[in-house]
Scaffold this motif. Structure first.
Motif, short mmCIF file in Angstrom:
data_model
loop_
_atom_site.label_atom_id
_atom_site.label_comp_id
_atom_site.label_asym_id
_atom_site.label_seq_id
_atom_site.Cartn_x
_atom_site.Cartn_y
_atom_site.Cartn_z
N LEU A 140 16.31 -39.27 -4.18
CA LEU A 140 17.55 -39.62 -3.51
C LEU A 140 17.88 -38.54 -2.49
O LEU A 140 17.77 -37.34 -2.78
CB LEU A 140 18.70 -39.74 -4.51
CG LEU A 140 18.55 -40.85 -5.55
CD1 LEU A 140 19.74 -40.82 -6.52
CD2 LEU A 140 18.44 -42.22 -4.90
N VAL A 141 18.26 -38.97 -1.30
CA VAL A 141 18.64 -38.05 -0.23
C VAL A 141 20.13 -38.22 0.06
O VAL A 141 20.59 -39.34 0.31
CB VAL A 141 17.82 -38.31 1.05
CG1 VAL A 141 18.32 -37.43 2.20
CG2 VAL A 141 16.34 -38.07 0.80
N ASP A 157 15.46 -35.55 -7.53
CA ASP A 157 14.25 -36.18 -8.03
C ASP A 157 14.62 -37.23 -9.06
O ASP A 157 15.24 -36.92 -10.08
CB ASP A 157 13.33 -35.11 -8.64
CG ASP A 157 11.94 -35.63 -8.95
OD1 ASP A 157 11.83 -36.55 -9.79
OD2 ASP A 157 10.97 -35.13 -8.36
N VAL A 158 14.28 -38.49 -8.81
CA VAL A 158 14.72 -39.58 -9.67
C VAL A 158 14.04 -39.53 -11.04
O VAL A 158 14.69 -39.70 -12.08
CB VAL A 158 14.44 -40.94 -8.99
CG1 VAL A 158 14.72 -42.10 -9.95
CG2 VAL A 158 15.30 -41.08 -7.74
N THR A 159 12.74 -39.28 -11.08
CA THR A 159 12.02 -39.27 -12.36
C THR A 159 12.46 -38.10 -13.23
O THR A 159 12.59 -38.23 -14.46
CB THR A 159 10.51 -39.19 -12.12
OG1 THR A 159 10.10 -40.32 -11.35
CG2 THR A 159 9.74 -39.18 -13.43
N ALA A 160 12.71 -36.95 -12.63
CA ALA A 160 13.07 -35.76 -13.39
C ALA A 160 14.51 -35.77 -13.88
O ALA A 160 14.88 -34.97 -14.73
CB ALA A 160 12.82 -34.50 -12.54
N ASN A 161 15.33 -36.70 -13.34
CA ASN A 161 16.76 -36.71 -13.68
C ASN A 161 17.21 -38.13 -14.04
O ASN A 161 17.40 -38.96 -13.15
CB ASN A 161 17.59 -36.19 -12.51
CG ASN A 161 17.29 -34.74 -12.18
OD1 ASN A 161 17.79 -33.83 -12.82
ND2 ASN A 161 16.45 -34.52 -11.18
N PRO A 162 17.36 -38.44 -15.33
CA PRO A 162 17.78 -39.77 -15.75
C PRO A 162 19.10 -40.22 -15.12
O PRO A 162 19.31 -41.41 -14.89
CB PRO A 162 17.91 -39.65 -17.27
CG PRO A 162 17.00 -38.52 -17.63
CD PRO A 162 17.08 -37.55 -16.49
N ALA A 163 19.98 -39.27 -14.84
CA ALA A 163 21.28 -39.59 -14.22
C ALA A 163 21.25 -39.24 -12.74
O ALA A 163 22.19 -38.65 -12.20
CB ALA A 163 22.40 -38.84 -14.93
N ALA A 164 20.18 -39.62 -12.06
CA ALA A 164 19.98 -39.23 -10.66
C ALA A 164 21.10 -39.73 -9.75
O ALA A 164 21.56 -39.01 -8.85
CB ALA A 164 18.63 -39.73 -10.16
N VAL A 188 18.57 -28.62 -3.94
CA VAL A 188 17.91 -29.49 -4.90
C VAL A 188 18.84 -29.61 -6.09
O VAL A 188 19.08 -28.64 -6.81
CB VAL A 188 16.54 -28.92 -5.34
CG1 VAL A 188 15.94 -29.79 -6.44
CG2 VAL A 188 15.60 -28.84 -4.15
N ALA A 189 19.42 -30.80 -6.27
CA ALA A 189 20.38 -31.00 -7.35
C ALA A 189 19.65 -31.47 -8.61
O ALA A 189 18.77 -32.33 -8.55
CB ALA A 189 21.43 -32.03 -6.94
N GLY A 190 20.02 -30.91 -9.75
CA GLY A 190 19.38 -31.28 -11.01
C GLY A 190 18.01 -30.65 -11.15
O GLY A 190 17.69 -29.62 -10.53
N GLU A 191 17.17 -31.27 -11.98
CA GLU A 191 15.83 -30.76 -12.23
C GLU A 191 14.88 -31.14 -11.10
O GLU A 191 14.96 -32.23 -10.54
CB GLU A 191 15.29 -31.32 -13.55
CG GLU A 191 16.10 -30.92 -14.77
CD GLU A 191 16.05 -29.43 -15.03
OE1 GLU A 191 14.98 -28.82 -14.78
OE2 GLU A 191 17.07 -28.87 -15.48
#
Length: 202
Positions: A140-141, A157-164, A188-191
């Protein structure tokens, strides 16, 4: 003015200030599908189209320009097509082949868009499918909008973050309006994950 009247006036002012600060934030959606947009340019070699640009409608009069060149896309936005084309986002692409989904989520405050969120698919040449074509990794951008320049502010990163999706909205709400495109570093937000690795690879 009596003490009670003074207190009432003060409470009214405090309430007004609270309302001003707590402006409602929400989302609306628009399409960048070719059928919903107008093609404004095309680059061809023979019968093969190698590049194109489309203008799409966004909320509140915003214009979106989606450009493709050599299987890589850029997306930018502005009050007019000319303004959109002149934004940093118009040149913010990625090295690997990539494409976007046809939906943009717009974050609005009091009805005014201040950021957009879009899902990108980044080709991973190190992960081929059964036909030898690269699988894609989703990201997601988050892009900030006027007033000021339009540019990328955060990647999720969508795969690395379930709540992307939630992370993207949080980044848009907390980062976009104060982001300086000329000097601030994209967050870079999240993992982090493979999509981020591919995106930041140079």
């Amino acid at each position: 003015m009596t003490p009670i009247a003074s207190l009432s006036a003060a409470l009214i002012l405090i309430g007004a200030a609270t309302i001003a600060v707590a402006e409602p934030v929400g989302s609306v959606y628009s399409s960048t599908a070719d059928k919903d947009c107008r093609k404004v340019s095309s680059t061809k070699v023979g019968q093969d189209e190698l590049g194109s640009a489309h203008i799409c409608r966004g909320p509140a009069g915003f214009k979106v320009i989606k450009s493709e060149d050599d299987l890589r896309e850029t997306v930018t936005a502005g009050r007019t097509a000319a303004i959109a084309s002149d934004q940093p986002a118009a040149a913010q692409g990625f090295g690997p082949f990539n494409s976007t989904t046809n939906t943009i989520e717009w974050r609005l405050s009091a009805g005014k868009p201040f950021a957009m969120i879009q899902r990108w698919h980044i080709a991973d040449n190190d992960d081929p499918d059964k036909n030898g074509r690269p699988n894609t990794k989703q990201m997601l951008v988050v892009t900030r909008l006027a007033p000021g320049a339009a540019c990328h502010v955060a990647y999720i990163d969508v795969t690395a973050n379930p709540a992307a999706n939630e992370l993207a909205r949080k980044a848009a709400d907390e980062i976009a309006r104060g982001f300086d495109c000329s000097k601030d570093k994209i967050k870079v937000a999240g993992e982090s994950g493979r999509a981020i690795e591919l995106t930041l690879r140079r």
